[in-house]
Design an enzyme around this catalytic site. Structure first.
Site, PDB file in Angstrom:
ATOM      1  N   HIS A 263      28.791  30.441  46.303  1.00 55.15           N
ATOM      2  CA  HIS A 263      28.573  31.510  45.323  1.00 55.15           C
ATOM      3  C   HIS A 263      29.404  31.261  44.049  1.00 55.15           C
ATOM      4  CE1 HIS A 263      27.761  35.812  44.225  1.00 55.15           C
ATOM      5  NE2 HIS A 263      28.889  35.645  43.557  1.00 55.15           N
ATOM      6  N   GLU A 264      30.703  31.058  44.234  1.00 53.68           N
ATOM      7  CA  GLU A 264      31.573  30.877  43.065  1.00 53.68           C
ATOM      8  C   GLU A 264      31.249  29.580  42.325  1.00 53.68           C
ATOM      9  OE1 GLU A 264      33.125  33.358  41.989  1.00 53.68           O
ATOM     10  OE2 GLU A 264      33.005  34.554  43.816  1.00 53.68           O
ATOM     11  N   HIS A 267      28.506  30.257  39.956  1.00 53.71           N
ATOM     12  CA  HIS A 267      29.023  30.811  38.690  1.00 53.71           C
ATOM     13  C   HIS A 267      29.604  29.671  37.850  1.00 53.71           C
ATOM     14  CE1 HIS A 267      28.574  35.101  39.296  1.00 53.71           C
ATOM     15  NE2 HIS A 267      29.257  35.107  40.422  1.00 53.71           N
ATOM     16  N   GLU A 294      25.254  36.541  37.809  1.00 54.57           N
ATOM     17  CA  GLU A 294      25.111  36.768  39.245  1.00 54.57           C
ATOM     18  C   GLU A 294      23.841  36.093  39.773  1.00 54.57           C
ATOM     19  OE1 GLU A 294      27.714  37.914  40.548  1.00 54.57           O
ATOM     20  OE2 GLU A 294      27.058  38.312  42.592  1.00 54.57           O
TER      21      GLU A 294
HETATM   22 ZN    ZN Z   1      29.369  36.715  41.795  1.00 53.41          ZN
END
Ligand code: ZN
Length: 500
Positions: A263-264, A267, A294
């Site tokens: 997830h990170e 980003h 997101e």
């Molecule tokens: Zn996030």
């Protein structure tokens, strides 16, 4: 044109403001990763000084004059014109909030943070309530200062997803209520896949090594990033070529670090793909919105890393890393285990379907607080009633209920919907990529993500803030937000996992 009124003067000013902002990010990252406890007081002051300096540079009267003179300058290139136009919009919005108001908000949210921590510890909303009442009153004042069209909540949404309206959110969540919630009920009527193997003992070092392998495979480059241990996973940017992530681990929870890392890193890939070098500190070098940010993390985390194809490529490596835990777990069982759907109290631990009930509940409550149709005192009751209505569970105390998130203590109202919209954008982008990238599934099941990242770079990352989210979706998927793509994704994937 006088040099002090030139684009160069504008560029140089925004570059200085960005220097201050990125330096502040380093201090904040250090605070969360390395700083000893007793350094907190001085660090807080240092960060506040940098942020005040940046604010003063940005809102100074001379900057307004510079933007006014540049906005109609025929000598500007198209990209320069977009930068100036968007900066002027940001400037006008910031100018609407008087310094005294901003200061008051900072003071009350600082106090609210302490009250929230204590209320959470004691599982007692009443300790946080007086502060939250002050914050809500200030946020309502803020909507009047900023102005709005149809609904005061929209004035606040603008900080997180410019252009998003209450009507659009209601339409989207209307479909979530009509289609997703019944799907979840159907899933819950089926036997739940076993996931006990995820809670066996997974040594931290090996989890870390595997997570690192997975994010390198996505294209996250450790020459322009790094990963460190911190109490909360996050991604932060210090400048071109330096975008870092933090991870936290639990030796009895394999899924936590791995999916947070992916997830990170999602980003991080977005930040690294922005044309920051060329448009340093300027809108074209910045991320479009929190919701779009997101969408990038959730695309990698859910659409890719929770897919069967992804584990076709990677499960053997994972098994080899942890033979005693996973040696006898088949690929099929592993895939079903990481996609188990189960109502829970805590948003950040929710699966990718029930997650949207958590967000919808928060949205209903914060919208009602801002429009004044409920009082702060009603929050715990409304919260618990909604959890019972949508997820069939009722929190037994406020800490597993309305005190779990920090957002309201920070004064962040309008933030929550970006989490759901990020997932809906991600599903729509994934559907478009499947149509446009030849062999999408084969690429995923062979762990070759370069063509996918390339698509995101050219269609999304390189655009900065040039378009609104709706415009960008139309450009890269042929239509504005259509939650139908998310529903199709959910029905197909979970229909096959749960035999519906
Ligand atoms: Zn996030």
């Amino acid at each position: 044109m006088k040099p002090e009124m030139s684009y160069e003067a504008y560029r140089s000013k925004l570059s200085k403001i960005a220097d201050l902002g990125f330096a502040g990010a380093v201090l904040s990252w250090d605070q969360q990763v390395f700083m000893p406890k007793l350094g907190a007081k001085a660090r807080g002051r240092q960060m506040a000084t940098l942020s005040t300096l940046g604010h003063e540079l940005f809102t100074g009267a001379d900057f307004g004059g510079l933007l006014d003179s540049l906005v109609n300058d025929p000598a500007l290139t198209e990209a320069q014109r977009i930068n100036v136009k968007l900066t002027r919009k940001d400037f006008e919005r910031k100018k609407k909030l008087p310094d005294a108001f901003v200061e008051k908000m900072a003071l009350i949210t600082a106090e609210a943070f302490g009250a929230w921590v204590e209320a959470r510890r004691q599982k007692d909303f009443s300790l946080f309530r007086p502060l939250l009442e002050q914050i809500v009153a200030l946020k309502r004042e803020e909507t009047r200062l900023l102005g709005f069209n149809a609904h005061p909540y929209e004035a606040l949404l603008e900080d997180y997803e410019p252009g998003l309206t209450v009507a659009k959110i209601d339409e989207v969540f209307g479909r979530v209520r009509e289609e997703l919630f019944p799907l979840i009920q159907k899933i819950l009527s089926r036997p739940r896949p076993d996931h006990s193997f995820l809670a066996k003992h997974y040594p931290k070092g090996k989890q870390w090594a595997f997570s690192e392998k997975m994010i390198r495979q996505m294209g996250y480059d450790f020459d322009s990033g790094r990963a460190d241990d911190a109490p909360h996973p996050f991604c932060t940017t210090f400048g071109p070529g330096d975008v870092r992530i933090t991870l936290r681990s639990d030796e009895h929870e394999l899924a936590m670090m791995l999916f947070a890392a992916i997830h990170e890193a999602g980003h991080g890939l977005y930040e690294l793909g922005l044309p920051l070098e060329e448009h340093y500190g300027m809108p074209l070098g910045s991320a479009l919105s929190l919701a779009f940010h997101e969408s990038q993390s959730r695309f990698w985390e859910n659409n890719i890393a929770r897919s069967f194809s992804y584990w076709k490529a990677n499960y053997r490596t994972l098994q080899a890393e942890f033979p005693e835990n996973l040696g006898s777990v088949s690929l099929e069982s592993f895939y079903r285990g990481i996609n188990r759907i189960e109502p829970s109290f805590v948003r950040v631990e929710a699966d990718e379907l029930t997650y949207h009930a958590h967000i919808y509940i928060r949205y209903l409550i914060e919208k009602a607080l801002i429009e004044g149709s409920i009082e702060v005192a009603d929050v715990p009751r409304v919260w618990n009633d909604r959890y019972e209505e949508f997820l069939g569970i009722r929190p037994s105390h406020d800490s597993e209920g309305c005190l779990q998130d920090i957002h309201w203590a920070y004064g962040s109202f309008g933030y929550f919907p970006t989490y759901s919209f990020g997932s809906f954008y991600a599903a729509q982008l994934a559907a478009a990529m499947k149509r446009q990238i030849p062999g999408y599934d084969d690429l995923t099941s062979s762990g070759n993500f370069a063509p996918l990242l390339q698509w995101l770079r050219s269609q999304v990352h390189s655009k900065g803030r040039e378009f609104t989210s709706e415009e960008l979706l139309i450009r890269c998927t042929g239509k504005g937000l259509d939650v139908g793509d998310f529903m199709d994704y959910a029905r197909t994937k979970y229909g096959s996992i749960y035999g519906l």
